[in-house]
Design a protein around this motif. Sequence first.
Motif, PDB file in Angstrom:
ATOM      1  N   TYR A 145      44.357  39.056  38.535  1.00 48.04           N
ATOM      2  CA  TYR A 145      45.045  37.992  37.826  1.00 48.04           C
ATOM      3  C   TYR A 145      46.328  38.542  37.218  1.00 48.04           C
ATOM      4  O   TYR A 145      46.513  39.749  37.135  1.00 48.04           O
ATOM      5  CB  TYR A 145      44.164  37.363  36.736  1.00 48.04           C
ATOM      6  N   THR A 146      47.182  37.629  36.826  1.00 54.33           N
ATOM      7  CA  THR A 146      48.437  37.997  36.186  1.00 54.33           C
ATOM      8  C   THR A 146      48.474  37.370  34.805  1.00 54.33           C
ATOM      9  O   THR A 146      48.192  36.175  34.664  1.00 54.33           O
ATOM     10  CB  THR A 146      49.635  37.481  37.002  1.00 54.33           C
ATOM     11  N   VAL A 147      48.809  38.162  33.800  1.00 61.42           N
ATOM     12  CA  VAL A 147      48.962  37.642  32.445  1.00 61.42           C
ATOM     13  C   VAL A 147      50.360  37.049  32.349  1.00 61.42           C
ATOM     14  O   VAL A 147      51.365  37.751  32.509  1.00 61.42           O
ATOM     15  CB  VAL A 147      48.760  38.745  31.382  1.00 61.42           C
ATOM     16  N   PRO A 187      51.741  37.223  27.516  1.00 63.36           N
ATOM     17  CA  PRO A 187      51.063  38.218  26.679  1.00 63.36           C
ATOM     18  C   PRO A 187      51.354  37.988  25.196  1.00 63.36           C
ATOM     19  O   PRO A 187      52.426  37.508  24.836  1.00 63.36           O
ATOM     20  CB  PRO A 187      51.635  39.560  27.147  1.00 63.36           C
TER      21      PRO A 187
END
Length: 161
Positions: free
Chosen positions: A7-9, A12
């Motif tokens: 997955y990609t944050v 943040p």
Amino acid sequence: MLGQNRYTVGNPISPGAKVPRDGCVVNTRTQAMLAEAQRLLGFTLLLEQGSYNPGGDPTSAGTHDGGGVVDIAVTGMAAAKRTDVVRALRRVGFAAWVRDPSQGDWPWHIHAVAINDTDLSSQAQHQVGDYYLGLNGLANRGPDDGPRIPVKTWEQYQRGQ
């Protein structure tokens, strides 16, 4: 690393730099949250204890050891005004409670924990969990006696969610 390449944050969360406030230390995220609560209230809040204060107050049981946690002075505030402060703090993303001497060895104050602050001590993290469960964040795990409003993080508040 757990979840690596899965997955990609996208957004943040960062607590930001440590900054002084009322002779205490908080991070820029907590400072921004306090500033917005003050704007909603129309008056300034005074800190009795800030964050990043390991061992500074034994009655705090480690909650102030990391970031995102403050104690607010309530000297001269009527009960309704204390409740208004807790409501404003909760609205902008704090788990917050009025603390009184019958609950522990401390004077009247408001204890607030910035939900999702990445620098929270484990004790403060547990208090946030208690807040979600409708509890008071104390060792006795009593019911939350503060105003009930939908739980939000600072980021949800900023997005108007």
